[in-house]
Write a protein that holds these residues in place. Structure first.
Motif, short mmCIF file in Angstrom:
data_model
loop_
_atom_site.label_atom_id
_atom_site.label_comp_id
_atom_site.label_asym_id
_atom_site.label_seq_id
_atom_site.Cartn_x
_atom_site.Cartn_y
_atom_site.Cartn_z
N LYS A 1 16.61 2.02 7.73
CA LYS A 1 17.33 0.80 8.50
C LYS A 1 16.61 -0.57 8.05
CE LYS A 1 19.04 2.19 12.80
NZ LYS A 1 18.79 2.98 14.33
N ASP A 2 15.46 -0.43 7.82
CA ASP A 2 14.62 -1.87 7.57
C ASP A 2 13.76 -1.75 6.22
OD1 ASP A 2 12.96 -3.98 7.43
OD2 ASP A 2 12.39 -3.77 9.53
N PRO A 3 14.67 -1.99 5.13
CA PRO A 3 14.13 -1.50 3.73
C PRO A 3 12.68 -2.39 3.66
CG PRO A 3 16.48 -2.28 3.65
CD PRO A 3 16.00 -2.40 5.12
N PRO A 4 12.41 -3.74 3.92
CA PRO A 4 11.16 -4.20 3.90
C PRO A 4 9.93 -3.41 4.58
CG PRO A 4 12.73 -6.00 4.42
CD PRO A 4 13.08 -4.82 4.54
N SER A 5 10.27 -2.98 5.73
CA SER A 5 9.40 -1.94 6.33
C SER A 5 9.07 -0.76 5.67
CB SER A 5 9.66 -1.93 7.62
OG SER A 5 9.82 -2.93 8.53
N ALA A 6 10.13 -0.10 5.38
CA ALA A 6 9.96 1.08 4.26
C ALA A 6 9.41 0.85 3.12
CB ALA A 6 11.39 1.43 4.12
N GLU A 7 9.36 -0.31 2.45
CA GLU A 7 8.60 -0.56 1.18
C GLU A 7 7.19 -0.69 1.50
OE1 GLU A 7 9.73 0.27 -1.89
OE2 GLU A 7 11.40 0.74 -0.88
N ALA A 8 6.83 -1.50 2.67
CA ALA A 8 5.42 -1.62 3.08
C ALA A 8 4.99 -0.30 3.11
CB ALA A 8 5.56 -2.39 4.42
N GLN A 9 5.62 0.55 3.91
CA GLN A 9 5.03 1.91 4.18
C GLN A 9 4.87 2.83 3.03
OE1 GLN A 9 5.49 5.45 7.17
NE2 GLN A 9 7.21 5.36 5.80
N TRP A 10 5.80 2.61 2.06
CA TRP A 10 5.74 3.54 0.70
C TRP A 10 4.53 2.73 -0.01
CZ3 TRP A 10 7.31 8.04 -0.15
CH2 TRP A 10 8.64 8.25 0.35
N GLU A 11 4.11 1.48 -0.16
CA GLU A 11 3.11 0.86 -0.69
C GLU A 11 1.70 1.21 -0.10
OE1 GLU A 11 3.35 -3.47 -1.07
OE2 GLU A 11 5.42 -3.24 -1.74
N TRP A 12 1.75 1.50 1.33
CA TRP A 12 0.67 1.94 2.06
C TRP A 12 0.27 3.10 1.49
CZ3 TRP A 12 0.37 6.28 5.17
CH2 TRP A 12 -0.87 6.51 5.67
N LEU A 13 1.19 4.20 1.47
CA LEU A 13 0.89 5.73 1.24
C LEU A 13 0.47 5.63 -0.11
CD1 LEU A 13 0.94 8.60 2.08
CD2 LEU A 13 3.45 8.52 1.19
N GLU A 14 0.89 4.90 -1.28
CA GLU A 14 0.36 5.18 -2.53
C GLU A 14 -0.98 4.61 -2.95
OE1 GLU A 14 0.81 5.40 -6.78
OE2 GLU A 14 2.70 5.21 -5.66
N GLY A 15 -1.10 3.25 -2.03
CA GLY A 15 -2.51 2.80 -1.98
C GLY A 15 -3.50 3.81 -1.53
N ALA A 16 -3.19 4.27 -0.37
CA ALA A 16 -4.09 5.27 0.57
C ALA A 16 -4.37 6.47 -0.20
CB ALA A 16 -3.37 5.75 2.00
N MET A 17 -3.38 7.08 -1.23
CA MET A 17 -3.58 8.27 -1.74
C MET A 17 -4.47 7.76 -3.26
SD MET A 17 0.23 9.93 -1.82
CE MET A 17 -0.04 11.38 -2.47
N ALA A 18 -4.04 6.56 -3.85
CA ALA A 18 -4.87 6.43 -4.83
C ALA A 18 -6.42 5.81 -4.52
CB ALA A 18 -4.44 4.99 -5.61
N ALA A 19 -6.77 5.60 -3.22
CA ALA A 19 -7.95 5.23 -3.00
C ALA A 19 -8.80 6.53 -2.33
CB ALA A 19 -8.03 4.10 -1.78
N SER A 20 -8.12 7.72 -2.31
CA SER A 20 -8.77 8.75 -1.45
C SER A 20 -9.82 9.54 -2.43
CB SER A 20 -7.82 9.59 -1.07
OG SER A 20 -8.46 10.84 -0.62
N THR A 21 -11.18 9.42 -1.81
CA THR A 21 -11.93 10.36 -2.74
C THR A 21 -12.23 11.55 -2.04
OG1 THR A 21 -13.58 9.26 -1.14
CG2 THR A 21 -13.17 8.47 -3.50
N ALA A 22 -11.45 12.10 -1.28
CA ALA A 22 -11.59 13.10 -0.27
C ALA A 22 -11.46 14.50 -1.22
CB ALA A 22 -10.53 13.32 0.68
N ASP A 23 -12.11 15.58 -0.94
CA ASP A 23 -12.17 16.79 -1.64
C ASP A 23 -10.81 17.49 -1.52
OD1 ASP A 23 -14.83 17.15 -2.78
OD2 ASP A 23 -15.14 16.95 -0.65
N TYR A 24 -10.05 17.35 -0.30
CA TYR A 24 -8.72 17.84 -0.29
C TYR A 24 -7.81 16.50 0.23
CZ TYR A 24 -11.06 22.39 -0.24
OH TYR A 24 -11.92 23.32 -0.67
N LEU A 25 -6.57 16.39 -0.29
CA LEU A 25 -5.70 15.49 0.24
C LEU A 25 -4.64 15.98 0.59
CD1 LEU A 25 -5.16 12.05 0.86
CD2 LEU A 25 -4.38 12.04 -1.64
N TRP A 26 -4.10 15.72 2.15
CA TRP A 26 -2.89 16.24 2.62
C TRP A 26 -2.24 15.13 3.15
CZ3 TRP A 26 -0.75 21.25 3.43
CH2 TRP A 26 -1.52 22.20 2.68
N VAL A 27 -0.80 15.05 2.97
CA VAL A 27 0.20 14.20 3.40
C VAL A 27 0.88 14.83 4.54
CG1 VAL A 27 2.01 12.41 3.03
CG2 VAL A 27 0.17 12.73 1.21
#
Length: 332
Positions: free
Chosen positions: A170-196
């Protein structure tokens, strides 16, 4: 068809719950104030007490049929959550929540604000992450919860109700902000197990089937960062592994079981490891009992983790093979 019934493996015993382990539950599609939800909550209390569960993840469609109307003091919170998920174990644990398509027909902000009202409801924002350490070890699991409705749009907004796919954000800019957050959080994760975790599934056997937008956008991220995914939306339970190293868990039977297996052939060949579908879970996998609803439990150790699928009363139906920690990533 009945000919497609797969024999369910003998009901497993639960994985060990020694001091160096973390245990938690997950369920989606729960908030209906019906017999299925109440039975499932009782089963969750039974298993949570038995394994000493540390917390629960709630994967959307928290308040049927059109979410919360009103604010953080809506009586629905008390009626559908506080008074249902109770008992010695559930009353003293945190519930980490994300929103589903039905929640977005109401006021999701009220659900977020309810975090300030309740001792155990944790829904700080539309998307967020938490990291947990396995007691007595340095092993960590990170869980990133995101809002698939913000990311892809609401399936309830389709002009054609037979189109099960979300229609686009519904709100493409908000959607893209979230996708960017997710990519950043996954890239930064040092956890032994990562679940989304999110509401819509990537792969699914039941009525809604695979979510094309997630197959396109989320699946490559899960593979790249050695993560796994759990979701609801389809009112059934299942485990898919397509051989990419990613485990896909659908646990959307929080208040009923189960949608029919309309999409059994829409998933990668040979990827369906376990599935409940049809009335009482009866039309894809032969189960030892009739399911009213269901949930999953998770067991995390330093050297592996496992997921168990449960019927409403806690009966263990299937345990995944061991899921190994992520490869250690070199410091960037």
């Amino acid at each position: 068809a009945a000919a497609d019934l797969v024999e369910s493996p003998a009901p497993p015993s639960l994985p060990p719950t020694g001091p160096k382990s973390l245990r938690f539950l997950a369920v989606g599609d729960w908030g209906k104030d019906n017999v299925g939800e109440y039975a499932d909550a009782d089963g969750m209390e039974t298993i949570a007490s038995k394994i000493g569960a540390n917390f629960t993840v709630m994967l959307g469609d928290n308040f049927y049929t059109t979410g919360i109307h009103g604010d953080a003091h809506s009586p629905r919170f008390e009626k559908t959550f506080e008074n249902v998920y109770k008992g010695t174990q559930l009353e003293h644990m945190n519930f980490y929540v994300c929103a589903g398509n039905h929640d977005h027909l109401g006021n999701v902000s009220a659900q977020i604000a309810y975090t300030q009202v309740s001792k155990r409801w944790k829904f700080p924002d539309f998307y967020y992450g938490n990291k947990f350490t396995v007691p007595g070890t340095t092993t960590t699991i990170e869980i990133l919860l995101f809002d698939t409705v913000i990311g892809l749009g609401n399936t309830d907004d389709n002009a054609d109700p037979m189109t099960m796919q979300p229609p686009g954000p519904k709100d493409p800019p908000s959607a893209e902000a979230q996708w960017e957050w997710l990519e950043g959080a996954m890239a930064a994760s040092t956890a032994d197990y990562l679940w989304v975790g999110g509401h819509y599934p990537v792969w699914s056997v039941c009525t809604h089937g695979p979510t094309h937008g997630l197959v396109k956008r989320l699946k490559p991220k899960l593979e790249k960062y050695h993560a796994h995914y759990f979701s609801g939306h389809d009112h059934c339970e299942g485990h898919i592994n397509e051989g990419t190293g990613v485990e896909y868990i659908v646990t959307g039977a929080g208040m009923e079981c189960c949608y029919p297996p309309k999409h059994a052939k829409s998933n990668p060949k040979g990827s369906i490891k376990f599935w409940t579908a049809g009335p009482g879970g009866s039309s894809y996998q032969k189960l030892p009992m009739v399911m009213k609803s269901g949930f999953t439990s998770y067991y995390v150790y330093p050297d592996y983790m496992q997921v168990v699928f449960h019927a409403h009363d806690g009966t263990a139906l299937y345990t995944t093979p061991k899921i190994m920690p992520r490869p250690k990533r070199a410091a960037e």
